[in-house]
Design an enzyme around this catalytic site. Structure first.
Site, PDB file in Angstrom:
ATOM      1  N   HIS A 123      -1.556 -15.913 -13.666  1.00 38.74           N
ATOM      2  CA  HIS A 123      -0.019 -15.472 -13.796  1.00 38.74           C
ATOM      3  C   HIS A 123       1.054 -16.152 -12.699  1.00 38.74           C
ATOM      4  CE1 HIS A 123       2.907 -12.836 -11.961  1.00 38.74           C
ATOM      5  NE2 HIS A 123       3.067 -12.327 -13.041  1.00 38.74           N
ATOM      6  N   ASN A 124       0.489 -16.373 -11.479  1.00 41.55           N
ATOM      7  CA  ASN A 124       1.230 -16.831 -10.475  1.00 41.55           C
ATOM      8  C   ASN A 124       1.281 -18.260 -10.720  1.00 41.55           C
ATOM      9  OD1 ASN A 124       0.818 -14.306  -9.457  1.00 41.55           O
ATOM     10  ND2 ASN A 124       0.673 -14.875  -7.262  1.00 41.55           N
TER      11      ASN A 124
ATOM     12  N   LYS B 104      -4.646 -12.677 -12.711  1.00 45.39           N
ATOM     13  CA  LYS B 104      -3.437 -12.590 -11.621  1.00 45.39           C
ATOM     14  C   LYS B 104      -3.163 -13.863 -10.792  1.00 45.39           C
ATOM     15  CE  LYS B 104       0.099 -11.373  -8.996  1.00 45.39           C
ATOM     16  NZ  LYS B 104      -0.298 -11.138  -7.560  1.00 45.39           N
TER      17      LYS B 104
ATOM     18  N   ASN C 197      -4.563   3.951   7.567  1.00 46.32           N
ATOM     19  CA  ASN C 197      -4.006   3.117   8.126  1.00 46.32           C
ATOM     20  C   ASN C 197      -4.790   2.569   9.224  1.00 46.32           C
ATOM     21  OD1 ASN C 197      -2.199   0.479   7.223  1.00 46.32           O
ATOM     22  ND2 ASN C 197      -1.730   0.910   9.283  1.00 46.32           N
ATOM     23  N   ARG C 198      -5.074   1.451   9.597  1.00 52.35           N
ATOM     24  CA  ARG C 198      -5.867   1.046  10.944  1.00 52.35           C
ATOM     25  C   ARG C 198      -4.907   1.801  12.080  1.00 52.35           C
ATOM     26  NH1 ARG C 198      -6.366  -5.050  12.462  1.00 52.35           N
ATOM     27  NH2 ARG C 198      -4.256  -5.017  12.164  1.00 52.35           N
TER      28      ARG C 198
ATOM     29  N   SER D  86       0.931  -7.254  -9.902  1.00 49.77           N
ATOM     30  CA  SER D  86       2.222  -7.994  -9.896  1.00 49.77           C
ATOM     31  C   SER D  86       3.365  -7.207  -9.792  1.00 49.77           C
ATOM     32  CB  SER D  86       2.038  -9.063 -10.907  1.00 49.77           C
ATOM     33  OG  SER D  86       3.162  -9.800 -10.994  1.00 49.77           O
TER      34      SER D  86
ATOM     35  N   LYS E 223      -4.438  -6.967   4.488  1.00 46.15           N
ATOM     36  CA  LYS E 223      -4.005  -8.191   4.481  1.00 46.15           C
ATOM     37  C   LYS E 223      -5.341  -8.830   3.661  1.00 46.15           C
ATOM     38  CE  LYS E 223      -2.310 -11.416   7.714  1.00 46.15           C
ATOM     39  NZ  LYS E 223      -0.652 -11.196   7.277  1.00 46.15           N
TER      40      LYS E 223
ATOM     41  N   GLY F 116       0.676  -1.301  -0.088  1.00 41.57           N
ATOM     42  CA  GLY F 116      -0.065  -0.041  -0.172  1.00 41.57           C
ATOM     43  C   GLY F 116       0.787   1.334  -0.187  1.00 41.57           C
TER      44      GLY F 116
ATOM     45  N   HIS G 129     -21.082 -47.255 -17.456  1.00 38.66           N
ATOM     46  CA  HIS G 129     -20.926 -45.905 -17.763  1.00 38.66           C
ATOM     47  C   HIS G 129     -21.208 -45.559 -19.179  1.00 38.66           C
ATOM     48  CE1 HIS G 129     -20.333 -44.828 -13.710  1.00 38.66           C
ATOM     49  NE2 HIS G 129     -19.191 -45.406 -13.502  1.00 38.66           N
TER      50      HIS G 129
ATOM     51  N   ASN H 122      -3.907  -9.683  -2.870  1.00 34.14           N
ATOM     52  CA  ASN H 122      -4.159 -11.144  -3.618  1.00 34.14           C
ATOM     53  C   ASN H 122      -5.173 -11.733  -3.116  1.00 34.14           C
ATOM     54  OD1 ASN H 122      -1.925 -11.337  -5.269  1.00 34.14           O
ATOM     55  ND2 ASN H 122      -0.512 -11.912  -3.739  1.00 34.14           N
TER      56      ASN H 122
ATOM     57  N   GLY I 201       5.631  -7.437  -6.946  1.00 34.03           N
ATOM     58  CA  GLY I 201       6.034  -7.154  -5.599  1.00 34.03           C
ATOM     59  C   GLY I 201       6.358  -5.948  -5.013  1.00 34.03           C
TER      60      GLY I 201
HETATM   61  P1  NDP Z   1      -0.157  -7.244   4.704  1.00 30.42           P
HETATM   62  O1  NDP Z   1      -0.606  -8.164   3.780  1.00 30.42           O
HETATM   63  O2  NDP Z   1       1.024  -7.689   5.447  1.00 30.42           O
HETATM   64  O3  NDP Z   1      -1.177  -6.688   5.374  1.00 30.42           O
HETATM   65  C1  NDP Z   1      -0.891  -5.503   6.349  1.00 30.42           C
HETATM   66  C2  NDP Z   1      -1.744  -4.369   6.374  1.00 30.42           C
HETATM   67  O4  NDP Z   1      -3.164  -4.809   6.480  1.00 30.42           O
HETATM   68  C3  NDP Z   1      -1.547  -3.436   7.467  1.00 30.42           C
HETATM   69  O5  NDP Z   1      -1.814  -1.977   6.862  1.00 30.42           O
HETATM   70  C4  NDP Z   1      -2.687  -3.761   8.596  1.00 30.42           C
HETATM   71  O6  NDP Z   1      -2.877  -2.526   9.362  1.00 30.42           O
HETATM   72  C5  NDP Z   1      -3.617  -3.944   7.673  1.00 30.42           C
HETATM   73  N1  NDP Z   1      -4.729  -4.861   8.367  1.00 30.42           N
HETATM   74  C6  NDP Z   1      -4.532  -6.268   8.694  1.00 30.42           C
HETATM   75  N2  NDP Z   1      -5.963  -6.431   9.221  1.00 30.42           N
HETATM   76  C7  NDP Z   1      -6.673  -5.679   9.296  1.00 30.42           C
HETATM   77  C8  NDP Z   1      -8.116  -5.275   9.540  1.00 30.42           C
HETATM   78  N3  NDP Z   1      -8.803  -6.227  10.131  1.00 30.42           N
HETATM   79  N4  NDP Z   1      -8.545  -4.047   9.267  1.00 30.42           N
HETATM   80  C9  NDP Z   1      -7.734  -3.134   8.781  1.00 30.42           C
HETATM   81  N5  NDP Z   1      -6.566  -3.181   8.346  1.00 30.42           N
HETATM   82  C10 NDP Z   1      -6.000  -4.329   8.533  1.00 30.42           C
HETATM   83  O7  NDP Z   1       0.336  -6.261   3.854  1.00 30.42           O
HETATM   84  P2  NDP Z   1       1.256  -6.297   2.156  1.00 30.42           P
HETATM   85  O8  NDP Z   1       1.547  -4.848   2.184  1.00 30.42           O
HETATM   86  O9  NDP Z   1       2.368  -7.165   2.451  1.00 30.42           O
HETATM   87  O10 NDP Z   1       0.252  -6.911   1.457  1.00 30.42           O
HETATM   88  C11 NDP Z   1      -1.109  -6.375   0.911  1.00 30.42           C
HETATM   89  C12 NDP Z   1      -1.780  -7.054   0.077  1.00 30.42           C
HETATM   90  O11 NDP Z   1      -1.209  -6.998  -1.031  1.00 30.42           O
HETATM   91  C13 NDP Z   1      -2.079  -8.616   0.512  1.00 30.42           C
HETATM   92  O12 NDP Z   1      -3.160  -8.974  -0.136  1.00 30.42           O
HETATM   93  C14 NDP Z   1      -0.904  -9.234  -0.217  1.00 30.42           C
HETATM   94  O13 NDP Z   1      -1.405 -10.662  -0.617  1.00 30.42           O
HETATM   95  C15 NDP Z   1      -0.509  -8.493  -1.337  1.00 30.42           C
HETATM   96  N6  NDP Z   1       0.598  -8.458  -1.864  1.00 30.42           N
HETATM   97  C16 NDP Z   1       0.923  -8.621  -3.301  1.00 30.42           C
HETATM   98  C17 NDP Z   1       2.312  -8.619  -3.412  1.00 30.42           C
HETATM   99  C18 NDP Z   1       2.378  -8.772  -5.340  1.00 30.42           C
HETATM  100  O14 NDP Z   1       3.591  -8.864  -5.441  1.00 30.42           O
HETATM  101  N7  NDP Z   1       1.407  -8.390  -5.814  1.00 30.42           N
HETATM  102  C19 NDP Z   1       3.410  -8.881  -2.959  1.00 30.42           C
HETATM  103  C20 NDP Z   1       3.175  -8.665  -1.305  1.00 30.42           C
HETATM  104  C21 NDP Z   1       1.738  -8.749  -1.012  1.00 30.42           C
HETATM  105  P3  NDP Z   1      -1.911  -2.415  10.569  1.00 30.42           P
HETATM  106  O15 NDP Z   1      -0.851  -1.636  10.283  1.00 30.42           O
HETATM  107  O16 NDP Z   1      -2.890  -1.494  11.313  1.00 30.42           O
HETATM  108  O17 NDP Z   1      -1.755  -3.675  11.218  1.00 30.42           O
END
Ligand code: NDP
Length: 478
Positions: free
Chosen positions: A186-187, A183, A32-33, A128, A75, A14, A454, A102, A130
């Site tokens: 792709h993975n 996506k 952010n939360r 995609s 997440k 993000g 069958h 994801n 990272g």
């Molecule tokens: P994370 O998956 O580690 O998630 C952490 C974030 O989610 C924090 O901002 C956290 O807030 C927030 N969060 C978790 N639970 C809640 C909730 N219940 N309510 C509100 N906020 C919440 O973050 P990443 O940046 O690693 O990944 C984000 C997304 O991107 C995921 O879906 C991941 O799978 C995907 N991704 C994609 C990649 C790619 O190459 N496309 C690579 C890596 C990730 P707080 O800080 O308050 O805990």
């Protein structure tokens, strides 16, 4: 001043997407939360562009121009639903919630349908590339309504990777879960792409006698051939790395248990539901499972199971190395062909009208499977041309014809020496399965008719037939 877009969820992905947007001149509202992440981002990178700091969802919503665009980067799973539930009461019709995580595509289909009832657009976006891609230009695969793309598209295209010809690696994929589905596939292809590289590495080492340091040169050379791709490039980098503690190649001190986060498994599960034979992807997922889940079993097997291999010298000649390169290319082509077929099948199933040339074009830069090959794949599907199978496209059909003897030699060599090459060999089996005039499925049908009535079809007439196996063995038309 209002922000053009808001981002909630400022962990690595993000935060980097928010910075990328700001660097492109868009005002970005941050949320952010826990507010610490917002403040940390502002403290470290506040001068990347214009940001609006918000602490609550209400402040986030109030800071945005209409129709609002809110990118959710929390997440994957339940947190996405939790954030949607908090946002919805604060939004107006035509606002857009974008899920760039994801997420599993059935979740995206469900969320889109629920929000469409409230006239709020929900856009599942496959991203995609990272962390690095998120900051400097990812490959972006947006689903959701076509209308939402009118408002969102320009922004996403702006921050996406650009192919060599300058076109953005971002285009509308199709309705509801199409973006996340593409996506996911792709993975899956990424898994297969890495597995075939692994198989080549093992053969170069155990058959051609090339140590990792030498192999780094081989892969660097291969990267100047039609195999040219990000994954081949970084393979050379990883193989070249020497461990500082032991002086050994780093690859020799890394535990041989591959991890996975689930998108490969999702791809195979979806393929099974569709009846789509993505054997290369499935073998790659299972190869990782064998390496990690079955690690204890492997340790025991090493002590108890016979090898029965052909003992022979190293094949140190350049011809074998070239054979391996060719086998790698053919197997990789099969993996892509299977992935594209799976997309075509899913497209029919979900009414997505997926454009395979566009999809190939989006993978040319920014994402992990970026490769020169995609240019040819794109050309093969250009302007709606639809070879029934990618392998039928003349450019690929001709290369495979030339490379087949190498591919077969490598699979034989691997088999005789007891070196597992599950994707090299299963891809060849798939290829032969496609081209054989008769498959042993005829016997399978006979067996199914024997034990379960069958029925079977006949090659000489229409209809379904059954043999009275436990009677006089005459055939009846059922
Ligand atoms: P994370 O998956 O580690 O998630 C952490 C974030 O989610 C924090 O901002 C956290 O807030 C927030 N969060 C978790 N639970 C809640 C909730 N219940 N309510 C509100 N906020 C919440 O973050 P990443 O940046 O690693 O990944 C984000 C997304 O991107 C995921 O879906 C991941 O799978 C995907 N991704 C994609 C990649 C790619 O190459 N496309 C690579 C890596 C990730 P707080 O800080 O308050 O805990």
């Amino acid at each position: 001043k209002k922000a053009q877009i808001g981002v909630t969820g400022l962990a690595v992905m993000g935060a980097n997407l928010a910075r990328n947007l700001a660097r492109h001149g868009h005002t970005v509202a941050l949320h952010n939360r826990s507010v610490e992440k917002t403040d940390a981002l502002l403290a470290e990178h506040g001068d990347d562009g214009e940001f609006i700091r918000t602490e609550t969802m209400q402040e986030l919503v109030d800071s945005l121009e209409k129709p609002r665009r809110i990118l959710v980067m929390v997440k994957a799973g339940a947190p996405v639903d939790a954030v949607i539930d908090q946002l919805v009461p604060l939004l107006d019709e035509d606002d857009i919630i974008i899920d760039g995580g994801n997420s599993h595509y059935p979740d995206t289909i469900r969320r889109e349908a629920a929000l469409a009832e409230k006239n709020i657009h929900f856009v599942g976006v496959g991203v995609s590339g990272g962390e690095e891609g998120a900051l400097n230009g990812p490959s972006i695969m947006p689903g959701g309504s076509a209308k939402s793309y009118e408002s969102l598209g320009p922004l996403l295209e702006d921050i996406s990777a650009k192919a060599d010809d300058g076109t953005p690696c971002c285009a509308w994929i199709g309705t509801d879960g199409a973006g996340h589905f593409v996506k996911m596939v792709h993975n899956g292809i990424e898994y297969a792409d890495m597995q075939v590289i692994g198989e080549a590495y093992e053969l170069l080492r155990d058959v051609a006698g090339q140590e990792p340091g030498d192999q780094a040169n081989t892969f660097a050379e291969w990267n100047r051939t039609e195999l040219s791709s990000y994954l081949i490039e970084i393979t050379a980098e990883v193989l070249k790395q020497v461990d500082a503690r032991t002086g050994k190649p780093l690859v020799d001190v890394i535990v041989d248990a591959a991890g996975m986060k689930g998108t490969g498994t999702w791809t195979v599960m979806a393929a099974l539901d569709l009846g789509s034979p993505v054997t290369a992807i499935a073998e790659s997922v299972f190869a990782r499972a064998l390496s990690s889940t079955e690690r204890e079993t492997r340790l025991e097997a090493q002590k108890t199971l016979a090898a029965g291999v052909r003992e022979s010298d190293t094949v140190g000649d350049a011809a074998f190395v070239e054979d391996v390169r060719r086998a790698l290319y053919c197997s990789k082509l099969v993996a892509y062909a299977q992935g594209m077929e799976m997309l075509a099948t899913a497209s029919g199933e979900h009414n997505w009208d997926l454009k395979l040339d566009t999809i190939a074009s989006l993978w040319r830069a920014g994402c992990i499977i970026r490769a020169e090959l995609l240019q040819d794949i794109m050309a093969a599907y250009k302007d709606g041309a639809e070879p029934r199978n990618l392998l039928f496209a003349p450019v690929f059909r001709d290369v495979i014809e030339e490379y087949l003897p190498s591919w077969r030699r490598v699979v034989v060599e691997a088999t005789e020496r007891g070196i597992p090459a599950p994707v090299f060999s299963s891809s060849l089996a798939y290829y032969d399965g496609l081209r054989r005039p008769r498959l042993n499925a005829a016997l399978t049908q006979g067996l199914r008719d024997y034990f379960g009535a069958h029925t079977y079809g006949r090659i000489d007439t229409d209809g379904a037939f059954h043999t009275l196996w436990s009677g006089d063995r005459s055939e009846i038309d059922s």
